[in-house]
Scaffold this motif. Structure first.
Motif, PDB file in Angstrom:
ATOM      1  N   ASP A   4       0.829  -1.203   0.000  1.00  0.00           N
ATOM      2  CA  ASP A   4       0.000   0.000   0.000  1.00  0.00           C
ATOM      3  C   ASP A   4       0.862   1.250   0.000  1.00  0.00           C
ATOM      4  OD1 ASP A   4       0.995  -0.108   2.557  1.00  0.00           O
ATOM      5  OD2 ASP A   4      -0.954  -0.012   3.545  1.00  0.00           O
ATOM      6  N   ARG A   5       2.130   1.091  -0.368  1.00  0.00           N
ATOM      7  CA  ARG A   5       3.039   2.221  -0.375  1.00  0.00           C
ATOM      8  C   ARG A   5       2.640   3.213  -1.465  1.00  0.00           C
ATOM      9  NH1 ARG A   5       9.345   2.391  -1.552  1.00  0.00           N
ATOM     10  NH2 ARG A   5       8.567   1.691  -3.522  1.00  0.00           N
ATOM     11  N   HIS A   6       2.513   4.442  -1.054  1.00  0.00           N
ATOM     12  CA  HIS A   6       2.149   5.521  -1.974  1.00  0.00           C
ATOM     13  C   HIS A   6       3.427   6.129  -2.542  1.00  0.00           C
ATOM     14  CE1 HIS A   6      -0.482   8.609  -3.576  1.00  0.00           C
ATOM     15  NE2 HIS A   6       0.443   9.477  -3.252  1.00  0.00           N
ATOM     16  N   ILE A   7       3.466   6.267  -3.849  1.00  0.00           N
ATOM     17  CA  ILE A   7       4.635   6.830  -4.522  1.00  0.00           C
ATOM     18  C   ILE A   7       4.284   8.204  -5.073  1.00  0.00           C
ATOM     19  CG2 ILE A   7       6.195   6.555  -6.495  1.00  0.00           C
ATOM     20  CD1 ILE A   7       6.054   3.565  -6.047  1.00  0.00           C
ATOM     21  N   HIS A   8       5.231   9.106  -4.968  1.00  0.00           N
ATOM     22  CA  HIS A   8       5.095  10.433  -5.562  1.00  0.00           C
ATOM     23  C   HIS A   8       5.829  10.396  -6.901  1.00  0.00           C
ATOM     24  CE1 HIS A   8       3.550  12.166  -1.840  1.00  0.00           C
ATOM     25  NE2 HIS A   8       4.398  11.357  -1.240  1.00  0.00           N
ATOM     26  N   LEU A   9       5.057  10.327  -7.977  1.00  0.00           N
ATOM     27  CA  LEU A   9       5.623  10.287  -9.319  1.00  0.00           C
ATOM     28  C   LEU A   9       5.854  11.702  -9.820  1.00  0.00           C
ATOM     29  CD1 LEU A   9       3.317   7.639 -11.012  1.00  0.00           C
ATOM     30  CD2 LEU A   9       5.678   7.315 -10.274  1.00  0.00           C
ATOM     31  N   ILE A  10       7.017  11.929 -10.356  1.00  0.00           N
ATOM     32  CA  ILE A  10       7.298  13.199 -11.015  1.00  0.00           C
ATOM     33  C   ILE A  10       7.569  12.868 -12.469  1.00  0.00           C
ATOM     34  CG2 ILE A  10       8.820  15.200 -11.132  1.00  0.00           C
ATOM     35  CD1 ILE A  10       9.356  14.668  -8.112  1.00  0.00           C
ATOM     36  N   LEU A  11       6.671  13.281 -13.319  1.00  0.00           N
ATOM     37  CA  LEU A  11       6.803  13.057 -14.753  1.00  0.00           C
ATOM     38  C   LEU A  11       7.406  14.310 -15.368  1.00  0.00           C
ATOM     39  CD1 LEU A  11       6.247  11.443 -17.366  1.00  0.00           C
ATOM     40  CD2 LEU A  11       3.942  12.474 -17.348  1.00  0.00           C
ATOM     41  N   VAL A  12       8.589  14.173 -15.942  1.00  0.00           N
ATOM     42  CA  VAL A  12       9.263  15.299 -16.585  1.00  0.00           C
ATOM     43  C   VAL A  12       9.133  15.066 -18.084  1.00  0.00           C
ATOM     44  CG1 VAL A  12      11.348  16.706 -16.665  1.00  0.00           C
ATOM     45  CG2 VAL A  12      10.865  15.330 -14.633  1.00  0.00           C
ATOM     46  N   GLU A  13       8.176  15.754 -18.679  1.00  0.00           N
ATOM     47  CA  GLU A  13       7.780  15.485 -20.067  1.00  0.00           C
ATOM     48  C   GLU A  13       7.187  16.743 -20.685  1.00  0.00           C
ATOM     49  OE1 GLU A  13       7.354  14.293 -23.414  1.00  0.00           O
ATOM     50  OE2 GLU A  13       7.659  12.445 -22.265  1.00  0.00           O
ATOM     51  N   ASP A  14       7.666  17.101 -21.870  1.00  0.00           N
ATOM     52  CA  ASP A  14       7.168  18.308 -22.531  1.00  0.00           C
ATOM     53  C   ASP A  14       6.062  18.031 -23.546  1.00  0.00           C
ATOM     54  OD1 ASP A  14       9.165  17.060 -24.178  1.00  0.00           O
ATOM     55  OD2 ASP A  14       9.187  18.870 -25.419  1.00  0.00           O
ATOM     56  N   ASP A  15       5.849  16.798 -23.917  1.00  0.00           N
ATOM     57  CA  ASP A  15       4.850  16.447 -24.925  1.00  0.00           C
ATOM     58  C   ASP A  15       3.509  16.169 -24.247  1.00  0.00           C
ATOM     59  OD1 ASP A  15       3.185  14.812 -26.667  1.00  0.00           O
ATOM     60  OD2 ASP A  15       4.951  14.647 -27.967  1.00  0.00           O
ATOM     61  N   GLU A  16       2.529  17.008 -24.526  1.00  0.00           N
ATOM     62  CA  GLU A  16       1.210  16.890 -23.888  1.00  0.00           C
ATOM     63  C   GLU A  16       0.530  15.560 -24.194  1.00  0.00           C
ATOM     64  OE1 GLU A  16      -0.557  18.661 -21.601  1.00  0.00           O
ATOM     65  OE2 GLU A  16       1.344  19.703 -21.364  1.00  0.00           O
ATOM     66  N   VAL A  17       0.753  15.027 -25.394  1.00  0.00           N
ATOM     67  CA  VAL A  17       0.157  13.739 -25.747  1.00  0.00           C
ATOM     68  C   VAL A  17       0.752  12.634 -24.861  1.00  0.00           C
ATOM     69  CG1 VAL A  17      -0.085  12.006 -27.579  1.00  0.00           C
ATOM     70  CG2 VAL A  17      -0.384  14.432 -28.112  1.00  0.00           C
ATOM     71  N   ASP A  18       2.054  12.682 -24.639  1.00  0.00           N
ATOM     72  CA  ASP A  18       2.689  11.695 -23.764  1.00  0.00           C
ATOM     73  C   ASP A  18       2.228  11.849 -22.320  1.00  0.00           C
ATOM     74  OD1 ASP A  18       4.028  10.507 -25.858  1.00  0.00           O
ATOM     75  OD2 ASP A  18       5.924  11.541 -25.481  1.00  0.00           O
ATOM     76  N   VAL A  19       2.040  13.082 -21.865  1.00  0.00           N
ATOM     77  CA  VAL A  19       1.533  13.317 -20.507  1.00  0.00           C
ATOM     78  C   VAL A  19       0.141  12.700 -20.374  1.00  0.00           C
ATOM     79  CG1 VAL A  19       0.768  15.083 -18.855  1.00  0.00           C
ATOM     80  CG2 VAL A  19       2.921  15.389 -20.095  1.00  0.00           C
TER      81      VAL A  19
END
Length: 144
Positions: A4-19
């Motif tokens: 049940d570990r909660h992860i803080h994801l940081i997505l470093v991405e400039d393409d809105e479609v990929d986001v």
């Protein structure tokens, strides 16, 4: 045994479609982790360093960065170099998500201690599966 570990994801991405693809894949897999999106390395560093000024490195125990390499303002390799030189942030695991399969970039990324290097699949269903596998793996890892 489920974690049940909660992860803080940081997505470093400039393409809105990929986001949007990442958000859809997380939703499709019913993954409820926090997600912060930065459109380039500068924005991601600003977000991380705001906390690092007042928090010990243990604060980032449940952080994971998904990083694109090709971005404006500050690319992924430059971001990694700065991240790895910061005493409080250098332990955060980073997984590269890129469209380019370039040996030199892969070698440089692994030399900067990335946890993985994934070529973005063309198929959304394959992408969903990759996100599911990553989640199962990272929620069970014991991090420093």
């Amino acid at each position: 045994m489920e974690s049940d570990r909660h992860i803080h994801l940081i997505l470093v991405e400039d393409d809105e479609v990929d986001v949007l693809s990442v958000k859809r894949a997380l939703h499709k897999n019913n993954i409820q982790h926090s997600l912060h999106v930065a459109s380039n390395g500068l924005e991601a560093l600003s977000f991380l360093q705001q906390g690092s000024l007042s928090q010990p490195k243990e604060f980032y125990h449940n952080y994971l960065i998904w990083l694109d390499l090709n971005m404006p303002k500050m690319g992924g390799i430059e971001f990694l170099k700065i991240l790895r030189s910061d005493e409080n942030l250098k332990h955060i695991p980073v997984i590269i998500f890129t469209t380019f399969n370039i040996d030199q970039e892969r070698i440089e990324a692994y030399n900067l201690n990335v946890a993985g290097y994934i070529i973005k699949p063309l198929s959304f269903l394959r992408f969903v599966k990759i996100i599911s596998i990553l989640d199962r793996y990272w929620t069970r890892c014991e991090l420093l």
